[in-house]
Scaffold this motif. Structure first.
Motif, PDB file in Angstrom:
ATOM      1  N   UNK A 149     -33.297 -62.256  44.515  1.00  0.00           N
ATOM      2  CA  UNK A 149     -34.041 -62.422  43.264  1.00  0.00           C
ATOM      3  C   UNK A 149     -34.184 -63.905  42.932  1.00  0.00           C
ATOM      4  N   UNK A 150     -35.431 -64.348  42.740  1.00  0.00           N
ATOM      5  CA  UNK A 150     -35.685 -65.752  42.399  1.00  0.00           C
ATOM      6  C   UNK A 150     -35.997 -65.866  40.909  1.00  0.00           C
ATOM      7  N   UNK A 151     -35.411 -66.864  40.273  1.00  0.00           N
ATOM      8  CA  UNK A 151     -35.695 -67.163  38.864  1.00  0.00           C
ATOM      9  C   UNK A 151     -36.396 -68.509  38.835  1.00  0.00           C
ATOM     10  N   UNK A 152     -37.500 -68.601  38.109  1.00  0.00           N
ATOM     11  CA  UNK A 152     -38.137 -69.918  37.969  1.00  0.00           C
ATOM     12  C   UNK A 152     -38.236 -70.287  36.500  1.00  0.00           C
ATOM     13  N   UNK A 161     -36.768 -73.702  40.700  1.00  0.00           N
ATOM     14  CA  UNK A 161     -36.691 -72.368  41.311  1.00  0.00           C
ATOM     15  C   UNK A 161     -35.258 -72.170  41.820  1.00  0.00           C
ATOM     16  N   UNK A 162     -34.716 -70.991  41.521  1.00  0.00           N
ATOM     17  CA  UNK A 162     -33.321 -70.739  41.882  1.00  0.00           C
ATOM     18  C   UNK A 162     -33.171 -69.319  42.454  1.00  0.00           C
ATOM     19  N   UNK A 163     -32.143 -69.155  43.305  1.00  0.00           N
ATOM     20  CA  UNK A 163     -31.818 -67.812  43.815  1.00  0.00           C
ATOM     21  C   UNK A 163     -30.607 -67.311  43.031  1.00  0.00           C
ATOM     22  N   UNK A 164     -30.713 -66.107  42.522  1.00  0.00           N
ATOM     23  CA  UNK A 164     -29.593 -65.512  41.778  1.00  0.00           C
ATOM     24  C   UNK A 164     -28.577 -64.952  42.774  1.00  0.00           C
ATOM     25  N   UNK A 165     -27.359 -65.481  42.741  1.00  0.00           N
ATOM     26  CA  UNK A 165     -26.340 -65.012  43.694  1.00  0.00           C
ATOM     27  C   UNK A 165     -25.427 -63.941  43.075  1.00  0.00           C
TER      28      UNK A 165
END
Ligand SMILES: C[S@@+](CC[C@H](N)C(=O)[O-])C[C@H]1O[C@@H](n2cnc3c(N)ncnc32)[C@H](O)[C@@H]1O
Length: 389
Positions: A149-152, A161-165
Motif C-alpha cells: 500500500x502506497x501513501x502519497x 510517496x511512502x510504502x506502508x509497512x
C-alpha cells in the motif's frame, strides 16, 4: 509472460517515517530516542529518520505510541501530472515491490496545483506499474501476490510517496478483539502512561478501567512485552521481505520480557466491562500480573501509601449522562483527598468541569485527542512524585 528471476532486495538504508496521533508527538520522539538513539523532530505528527530494514521491523514491533511505520520512497516537486508520473517512475520500485505485488494507492493533496486525489492515485499507480513492467519484463502486472500500500501527500506542490509497512494500524495490538465500553486507543493510553509518573515498581490503579486498556498497557510496559509481539504487519506477507530477520528481532523482543512482580489493578462499576478487561488481560499475556474488580469509584481505597492513578472517567457527552459523570468526578475527588501521596492523571473532555467536581485545580494539563475528540489530560502530582515528563 516472463518470470522475474532475481528476488528484489530492500536497500540497506531507507528513509523511515513513523506517524502518531496529534498531541502525542513528544512521547513518540522519546521512544524513538530510546530505541534508536536518534534525536529527531516531530513534524505534523510524523518523525522521519534514516535507518535499515531491521529498524523498520524494530519500529513496528516496539514503538508503543506510533500509528504506522512507512518507508519513504519519493520526495520531489510536481505541478503537473507529467511531473508526478516522471517523479514516481524514477523511484526504484523493483527494490521494494515483489514481482507479483498488488499495488494500492491513497493520499491527500493540500494547497497544490495537483488537487484531484483520484487522478493522483491513478497516475501514481500507472507510473509504478510501468516501471515494474519494464524491470520485470511484464506487459501487465500480475498483482496476484501480497498488497503493497502506497501513501502519497502533495503539499505546496511537494510530493512525498511512502510504502506502508504496518498494514493494520499499530494501535491494534491484537489482544483486543471484543468491544463493549468505548475504549481508549492503546497508543494513546501508552502515551498518557509515558506522560504520567507511572513506573513499574510503583503501585498503579485505574478506578474507571472499562475494558482495561491502561492497566494492560501499563503492565506490558512494566514487563517489557513488545506491543507488536502478537500481531502481523504488512511486510509479513511480502515475499521479498527478510523473514529470518523478522523472526530474530521478534525473538530478541521476547527475550527482553522482565520477570518482576507488579501491583497494577483496575475496577469499574460495570461488571461486563470488568469481564472484558479480564479477557483482554489474558489475551495480552498479563492476566497473572494484574487484578480487576467490580467497584464504584466511591469504594476505591488504595491499599498502599503512594502510587499512580491513570484513568479515563466517563465524559458525560450525552445530556442524560452529565449528572452521573459529575457525580463520579466528585466521588473520585473525595477518595483521592485522603491519599495525598497518590498522583492522578485523568483524560477528560471538559477540564474545567472535571476540576470543579473533582475539587482541585490540576498542577498541569495537556491537550490531547481521543479519536477526534479534543480532550485534556489533567495532572495531579502526589507528594514526592517524580515529575518531569
Ligand atoms: C470512558 S470509559 C473508560 C474506558 C477505558 N479507558 C477503556 O479503555 O476501556 C469510563 C468507564 O467508567 C465507568 N464508570 C462510570 N461511572 C462509574 C463510577 N461511578 N464508578 C466506577 N466506574 C464508573 C464506566 O462503566 C466506563 O467503563
Amino acid at each position: 509472460m516472463k518470470t522475474y528471476a532475481r528476488k528484489p532486495d530492500f536497500p540497506t538504508e531507507t528513509e523511515i517515517v513513523v506517524t502518531c496521533a496529534s498531541g502525542v508527538e513528544s512521547a513518540l520522539k522519546k521512544e524513538i530516542f530510546r530505541l534508536f538513539q536518534k534525536e529527531v523532530p516531530a513534524i505534523n505528527g510524523a518523525i522521519t529518520f534514516k535507518g535499515s530494514v531491521s529498524d523498520v521491523v524494530k519500529a513496528n514491533l516496539n514503538l508503543r505510541t506510533a500509528e504506522r511505520v512507512y518507508i519513504k520512497t519519493g520526495d520531489f516537486e510536481a505541478k503537473s501530472f507529467d511531473e508526478l508520473f516522471d517523479g514516481v517512475k524514477a523511484v526504484r520500485w523493483e527494490d521494494f515491490i515483489a514481482a507479483d505485488g498488488k499495488v494500492t494507492v491513497n493520499g491527500k493533496c493540500v494547497k497544490s496545483a495537483l488537487f484531484s486525489i483520484s487522478d493522483c492515485q491513478r497516475i501514481i499507480k500507472k507510473a509504478v506499474a510501468d516501471r515494474l513492467c519494464e524491470k520485470f519484463g511484464y506487459n501487465r502486472l500480475p498483482e496476484s501476490g501480497a498488497e503493497y500500500h502506497l501513501e502519497f501527500s502533495v503539499f505546496k506542490d511537494r510530493v512525498a510517496v511512502m510504502i506502508d509497512t504496518s498494514g493494520v494500524a499499530l494501535h491494534k495490538r491484537g489482544y483486543r478483539d471484543k468491544t463493549g465500553v468505548t475504549p481508549i486507543k492503546e497508543t494513546l493510553a501508552s502515551a498518557i502512561l509515558f506522560y504520567s509518573d507511572f513506573y513499574r515498581i510503583r503501585p498503579f490503579y485505574d478506578p474507571f478501567c472499562g475494558s482495561g486498556t491502561f492497566v494492560i498497557e501499563g503492565a506490558r510496559i512494566a514487563l517489557n512485552i513488545a506491543p507488536g509481539i502478537d500481531r502481523r504487519f504488512a511486510f509479513n506477507d511480502w515475499k521479498n521481505f527478510d523473514e529470518k530477520l523478522y523472526f530474530s528481532l521478534k525473538q530478541e523482543a521476547a527475550d527482553g520480557v522482565r520477570d518482576i512482580k507488579i501491583d497494577f489493578c483496575g475496577s469499574d462499576i460495570d461488571a461486563k466491562a470488568v469481564e472484558l478487561a479480564e479477557y483482554h488481560a489474558k489475551r495480552a499475556g498479563v492476566s497473572g500480573a494484574v487484578k480487576f474488580s467490580v467497584k464504584a469509584v466511591k469504594d476505591f481505597k488504595p491499599r498502599q501509601d503512594f502510587g499512580t492513578v491513570v484513568t479515563n472517567p466517563p465524559y458525560g457527552v450525552k445530556a442524560s449522562d452529565i449528572r452521573s459523570a459529575e457525580e463520579s468526578y466528585k466521588d473520585f475527588g473525595c477518595v483521592m483527598k485522603d491519599f495525598p501521596a497518590w498522583s492522578v492523571f485523568a483524560i477528560v473532555k471538559d477540564g474545567k468541569r472535571f476540576e470543579k467536581f473533582f475539587g482541585r485545580k490540576s498542577d498541569r494539563e495537556r491537550k490531547l485527542y481521543n479519536s477526534e475528540l479534543e480532550c485534556r489530560l489533567k495532572y495531579y502530582y502526589g507528594k514526592n512524585s517524580e515529575k518531569g515528563n
